[in-house]
Design an enzyme around this catalytic site. Structure first.
Site, PDB file in Angstrom:
ATOM      1  N   LYS A 208       0.842  -1.199   0.000  1.00 36.34           N
ATOM      2  CA  LYS A 208       0.000   0.000   0.000  1.00 36.34           C
ATOM      3  C   LYS A 208       0.883   1.257   0.000  1.00 36.34           C
ATOM      4  O   LYS A 208       0.707   2.150  -0.798  1.00 36.34           O
ATOM      5  CB  LYS A 208      -0.921  -0.028   1.226  1.00 36.34           C
ATOM      6  CG  LYS A 208      -1.808   1.179   1.336  1.00 36.34           C
ATOM      7  CD  LYS A 208      -2.732   1.105   2.534  1.00 36.34           C
ATOM      8  CE  LYS A 208      -3.355   2.486   2.741  1.00 36.34           C
ATOM      9  NZ  LYS A 208      -4.246   2.575   3.881  1.00 36.34           N
ATOM     10  N   GLU A 214      10.518  -4.643   4.459  1.00 37.64           N
ATOM     11  CA  GLU A 214      10.598  -6.067   4.072  1.00 37.64           C
ATOM     12  C   GLU A 214      10.291  -6.222   2.577  1.00 37.64           C
ATOM     13  O   GLU A 214      10.991  -6.925   1.845  1.00 37.64           O
ATOM     14  CB  GLU A 214       9.594  -6.901   4.880  1.00 37.64           C
ATOM     15  CG  GLU A 214       9.898  -7.013   6.363  1.00 37.64           C
ATOM     16  CD  GLU A 214       9.276  -5.887   7.187  1.00 37.64           C
ATOM     17  OE1 GLU A 214       8.901  -4.828   6.605  1.00 37.64           O
ATOM     18  OE2 GLU A 214       9.169  -6.063   8.419  1.00 37.64           O
ATOM     19  N   GLY A 270      -4.737  -1.480   5.216  1.00 39.29           N
ATOM     20  CA  GLY A 270      -3.883  -2.573   4.739  1.00 39.29           C
ATOM     21  C   GLY A 270      -4.495  -3.949   4.968  1.00 39.29           C
ATOM     22  O   GLY A 270      -4.565  -4.775   4.067  1.00 39.29           O
ATOM     23  N   ARG A 271      -4.994  -4.185   6.180  1.00 40.79           N
ATOM     24  CA  ARG A 271      -5.503  -5.532   6.475  1.00 40.79           C
ATOM     25  C   ARG A 271      -6.898  -5.768   5.909  1.00 40.79           C
ATOM     26  O   ARG A 271      -7.448  -6.849   6.055  1.00 40.79           O
ATOM     27  CB  ARG A 271      -5.467  -5.790   7.985  1.00 40.79           C
ATOM     28  CG  ARG A 271      -6.218  -4.788   8.836  1.00 40.79           C
ATOM     29  CD  ARG A 271      -5.856  -4.947  10.299  1.00 40.79           C
ATOM     30  NE  ARG A 271      -6.321  -3.833  11.120  1.00 40.79           N
ATOM     31  CZ  ARG A 271      -5.680  -2.689  11.269  1.00 40.79           C
ATOM     32  NH1 ARG A 271      -4.542  -2.472  10.626  1.00 40.79           N
ATOM     33  NH2 ARG A 271      -6.156  -1.742  12.055  1.00 40.79           N
ATOM     34  N   GLU A 356      -4.474  -6.977  14.832  1.00 40.39           N
ATOM     35  CA  GLU A 356      -3.962  -5.648  14.475  1.00 40.39           C
ATOM     36  C   GLU A 356      -5.077  -4.613  14.647  1.00 40.39           C
ATOM     37  O   GLU A 356      -4.818  -3.453  14.955  1.00 40.39           O
ATOM     38  CB  GLU A 356      -3.415  -5.640  13.036  1.00 40.39           C
ATOM     39  CG  GLU A 356      -2.499  -4.455  12.750  1.00 40.39           C
ATOM     40  CD  GLU A 356      -1.702  -4.606  11.461  1.00 40.39           C
ATOM     41  OE1 GLU A 356      -0.588  -5.153  11.501  1.00 40.39           O
ATOM     42  OE2 GLU A 356      -2.185  -4.161  10.403  1.00 40.39           O
ATOM     43  N   HIS A 387      -4.911 -33.668  17.504  1.00 34.16           N
ATOM     44  CA  HIS A 387      -3.788 -34.493  17.959  1.00 34.16           C
ATOM     45  C   HIS A 387      -2.648 -33.630  18.476  1.00 34.16           C
ATOM     46  O   HIS A 387      -1.499 -34.060  18.499  1.00 34.16           O
ATOM     47  CB  HIS A 387      -3.331 -35.402  16.813  1.00 34.16           C
ATOM     48  CG  HIS A 387      -4.379 -36.406  16.470  1.00 34.16           C
ATOM     49  ND1 HIS A 387      -4.475 -37.635  17.105  1.00 34.16           N
ATOM     50  CD2 HIS A 387      -5.438 -36.338  15.624  1.00 34.16           C
ATOM     51  CE1 HIS A 387      -5.525 -38.287  16.624  1.00 34.16           C
ATOM     52  NE2 HIS A 387      -6.126 -37.521  15.728  1.00 34.16           N
ATOM     53  N   LYS A 511       9.631  -1.184  14.110  1.00 30.10           N
ATOM     54  CA  LYS A 511      10.191  -0.805  12.797  1.00 30.10           C
ATOM     55  C   LYS A 511      11.304   0.219  12.977  1.00 30.10           C
ATOM     56  O   LYS A 511      12.380   0.108  12.398  1.00 30.10           O
ATOM     57  CB  LYS A 511       9.105  -0.130  11.949  1.00 30.10           C
ATOM     58  CG  LYS A 511       8.134  -1.032  11.267  1.00 30.10           C
ATOM     59  CD  LYS A 511       7.408  -0.191  10.207  1.00 30.10           C
ATOM     60  CE  LYS A 511       6.024  -0.683   9.905  1.00 30.10           C
ATOM     61  NZ  LYS A 511       5.214   0.225   9.113  1.00 30.10           N
TER      62      LYS A 511
HETATM   63  O1  F6P Z   1       1.735  -4.339   9.870  1.00 31.29           O
HETATM   64  C1  F6P Z   1       1.533  -2.983   9.594  1.00 31.29           C
HETATM   65  C2  F6P Z   1       1.075  -2.783   8.184  1.00 31.29           C
HETATM   66  O2  F6P Z   1       0.925  -1.428   7.953  1.00 31.29           O
HETATM   67  C3  F6P Z   1      -0.226  -3.516   7.857  1.00 31.29           C
HETATM   68  O3  F6P Z   1      -1.350  -2.866   8.284  1.00 31.29           O
HETATM   69  C4  F6P Z   1      -0.092  -3.684   6.403  1.00 31.29           C
HETATM   70  O4  F6P Z   1      -0.966  -4.661   5.938  1.00 31.29           O
HETATM   71  C5  F6P Z   1       1.365  -4.077   6.286  1.00 31.29           C
HETATM   72  O5  F6P Z   1       2.016  -3.296   7.254  1.00 31.29           O
HETATM   73  C6  F6P Z   1       1.983  -3.883   4.929  1.00 31.29           C
HETATM   74  O6  F6P Z   1       1.957  -2.550   4.538  1.00 31.29           O
HETATM   75  P1  F6P Z   1       2.165  -2.120   3.034  1.00 31.29           P
HETATM   76  O7  F6P Z   1       1.068  -2.701   2.229  1.00 31.29           O
HETATM   77  O8  F6P Z   1       2.128  -0.626   3.033  1.00 31.29           O
HETATM   78  O9  F6P Z   1       3.508  -2.645   2.575  1.00 31.29           O
END
Ligand code: F6P
Length: 547
Positions: A208, A214, A270-271, A356, A387, A511
C-alpha cells in the site's frame, strides 16, 4: 471528545456483570431445558449456516448483550463506516473496504467524490491483465509466456492473497505456479524462486505504502535475481514486475512502469485490502470471473450486516458472544478451527485482521481502557489440532471459545476414495463440538467400568462454547462471505470497546528500532542509547557471526 459514559460504568455493562455472577448453567442443562434451542440459535447468511446454540447464553444473555450494542451505538458507527465518514480517527481516514465490493451502480462518496467508478476501473484493468497472463498473451522479456507468479508483500499485502490462493486451489489455473514471499529473511525469496526460470516469472510487488522495508528489500533482491538471469537488461523489468500500491511516486522511483501499477486508495486499510488490487495474484490464479464471485460473497455479507435486524445480525451476534467471554468470563483467546485443508491459512489471516485491529489499550479519545479488548486469535485445521492442542481445550484450566468451520461437500476434483474421507473429516468436527459442549460426566465414565482412581482423568467437564459455521462447499463466494463475516465481527467488538480498530501504531516502534539497530549489526556502528541487554545481544551476534 466523546461525553458518553465509560464502558464499564454503563448500566448495560453492570447488568451483564450481574448476569454473569449469577450464571451457573451447563450446556447440558440449557439443551435439556429447551428442545428448540438448536433451531432457535441459528442464523442463516447467504450460504453460511451459523449455529451458536453451543454458547453459554440464554435469551436473557442475548438481550443484555444487544442492549450493550445499542447503548454503544454499534449500528451508528456501522452506518458511519458505510457512509465513508472518517472513523479511523488517528489517521483521519475513511474506512471503506466495503466500497471495494460495491455494485457498479452504487454511490459511495469520499470528500464529495463517488469512488465506485474508480474501483471498477481498476477491477477492469486487473481483469484485462489477469486474462493476458492466463492466456499467455502477456509474455516475458524473452517472449516466453509467464508460468510463475510471485507476490511480494507483507501483512495485509500478503496474507489475504496467500490465504485465498490456498483456499481456492481447486479453482486455480493449475498450469501456473504461485508463490508468496513476505519474510525479510532472504531464505523466503530464495526458496520461492530457486526452481523458477526468470524468463517465465512475473513479480507482483504489493505494498500500500511502497515503503515497507521487508517488501522493498525483497523486491530489490528479486529484481537483481531477474536481471542476473536475463543478461542484465534493465528493460526486462517492465515485462516482469508490476506493482499494487497507493503510492505512484514510489512505484516509479523503484523502476516499475506506472502503466504496470494497479492502484488502490488511502481509504482502504492494509488488512482490509485483499479485495482491492492487492488481490491481483489471486485474480490471475482463479480468473476475473471467479474473483468477482468472491467480491459478490463479500457484498452479500456487507448487505446483511448493514440491514439485518440486530437479533439476526450474524457479525453482531458473533462480536457480542466474543465480548461475553472476553469481558465477563476472562477468556483470553479465541480459536478458529477450520475442518478444511484448503483453509490452512485462514486463521493466520484472521490474526492480522483481528489482532492488528483490536489489539488496543486506549479508547477512541486516548484514555486507557480498564476492560479487556481483542483476544489472542489462534488455530490450525481442526483434525491436526485434535492431535496437538485440543487436549488443553477439553481438559485444561482455560476457557477457549472456538469456531468450527466445515463444508458439506469435498471439492469436485478429488477421486472417489478421497471424497469418501470427507464424512470422516466432518464427523470429527461434529464430534468435537459435541464433546466440548457436553463433555463426559464422572457417572458416565464409571458406567463404563473405569477404575475409580482413573475417573477424574477421564472425565470431561464440557461447557466449552463453540460456534459451528457450515456451508455446502468452499467456493469463491463462500470464502468472501466468511471473510466479511469476520471483518464485521471485529468491527462490532471495536465499536463496543470504543477503540479505533483501524490504526496500527503498535507496529511502528519495532520498525523504528530495527532501523536504528541494523547498522550495529552490519557495520559494528555504535548505537547511542542502546539498553544493556540489547547491546549484549548485538555484541554476541557480531561475535558469533565472525566465528
Ligand atoms: O503491519 C503494519 C502494516 O501497515 C499492515 O497494516 C499492512 O498490511 C502491512 O504493514 C503492509 O503494509 P504495506 O502494504 O504498506 O507494505
Amino acid at each position: 471528545m466523546s461525553d458518553s459514559p465509560k464502558l464499564t460504568r454503563r448500566p448495560q455493562w453492570t447488568a451483564l456483570e450481574d448476569h454473569r455472577a449469577a450464571w451457573h448453567a451447563h450446556l447440558r442443562d440449557l439443551f435439556a431445558a429447551d428442545p428448540e434451542r438448536a433451531e432457535r440459535y441459528v442464523v442463516l447468511v447467504g450460504d453460511l449456516r451459523i449455529d451458536y446454540s453451543k454458547h453459554l447464553v440464554n435469551d436473557e444473555t442475548l438481550a443484555l448483550l444487544q442492549e450493550l450494542a445499542a447503548a454503544t451505538d454499534v449500528f451508528g458507527l456501522r452506518d458511519a463506516m458505510f457512509r465513508g465518514d472518517r472513523i479511523n480517527l488517528t489517521e483521519d481516514r475513511a474506512v471503506l473496504h466495503t466500497a471495494l465490493r460495491s455494485a457498479p451502480d452504487a454511490v459511495v462518496e469520499v470528500d464529495g467524490e463517488n469512488v465506485v467508478p474508480g474501483v471498477h476501473a481498476v477491477l477492469d484493468k486487473m481483469s484485462d491483465f489477469a486474462d493476458r497472463v492466463r492466456s499467455g498473451a502477456w509474455t516475458g522479456h524473452t517472449g516466453k509466456r509467464i508460468r510463475n507468479v510471485v507476490n511480494i508483500g507483507i501483512g495485509g499485502s500478503d496474507l489475504g492473497p496467500a490465504m485465498a490462493y490456498e483456499a481456492l486451489r481447486p479453482f486455480t489455473a493449475r498450469e501456473l505456479t504461485f508463490r508468496f514471499v513476505s519474510n525479510v529473511d532472504g531464505a523466503d525469496l530464495h526458496e520461492a524462486v530457486r526452481d523458477l526460470d526468470p524468463a517465465e516469472t512475473l513479480f507482483i510487488v504489493a505494498s500500500k505504502t511502497f515503503t515497507t522495508i521487508e517488501t522493498i528489500t525483497n523486491a530489490t533482491s528479486a529484481r537483481s535475481w531477474l536481471l542476473a538471469g536475463l543478461g542484465g537488461e534493465e528493460k526486462a523489468v517492465a515485462r516482469h514486475f508490476v506493482a499494487l500500491s497507493t503510492n505512484a511516486e514510489k512505484v516509479t522511483g523503484f523502476g516499475i512502469d506506472p502503466d504496470n501499477m494497479f492502484e488502490f486508495w488511502d481509504w482502504v486499510g492494509g488488512r482490509y485490502s485483499f479485495d482491492s488490487a492487492i488481490g491481483l495474484s489471486l485474480m490471475i490464479a482463479i480468473g476475473p470471473e471467479r474473483f468477482r464471485e468472491l467480491l459478490d460473497g463479500f457484498r452479500l455479507v456487507d448487505e446483511h450486516f448493514r440491514t439485518a435486524p440486530a437479533e439476526a445480525n450474524a457479525p453482531l451476534l458473533l462480536g457480542l458472544l466474543g465480548i461475553w467471554y472476553g469481558n465477563f468470563f476472562g477468556a483470553q483467546s479465541h480459536a478458529v478451527l477450520p475442518y478444511s485443508h484448503y483453509l490452512s491459512k485462514f486463521t493466520a489471516y484472521l490474526q492480522q485482521l483481528d489482532m492488528e485491529s483490536n489489539g488496543k489499550s486506549v479508547d477512541r479519545d486516548g484514555h486507557p481502557v480498564d476492560w479487556q479488548t481483542g483476544p489472542v486469535v489462534w488455530g490450525t485445521p481442526g483434525t491436526n489440532g485434535q492431535h496437538a492442542y485440543y487436549q488443553l481445550i477439553h481438559q485444561g484450566t482455560k476457557l477457549i471459545p472456538a469456531d468450527l468451520i466445515g463444508f458439506a461437500r469435498p471439492v469436485d476434483e478429488l477421486d472417489d476414495e478421497l471424497k469418501a474421507q470427507h464424512d470422516l473429516l466432518m464427523a470429527n468436527l461434529f464430534a468435537q463440538g459435541q464433546a466440548l459442549a457436553f463433555g463426559k460426566t464422572a457417572e458416565e465414565v464409571r458406567a463404563e467400568g473405569v477404575a475409580e482412581e482413573q475417573v477424574p482423568h477421564r472425565t470431561f467437564r464440557g461447557n466449552h462454547p463453540t460456534t459451528t459455521i457450515l456451508a455446502r462447499e468452499l467456493t469463491p463466494s463462500v470464502l468472501g462471505q466468511l471473510i466479511a463475516l469476520y471483518e464485521h465481527k471485529v468491527f462490532v467488538q471495536g465499536a463496543v470497546w470504543n477503540i479505533d480498530s483501524f490504526d496500527q501504531w503498535g507496529v511502528e516502534l519495532g520498525k523504528v528500532l530495527a532501523k536504528r539497530v541494523e547498522p550495529a549489526l552490519t557495520e559494528g556502528a555504535e548505537v547511542p542509547g542502546l539498553d544493556s541487554s540489547t547491546a549484549a545481544l548485538v555484541a554476541a551476534y557480531r561475535e558469533l557471526k565472525e566465528v
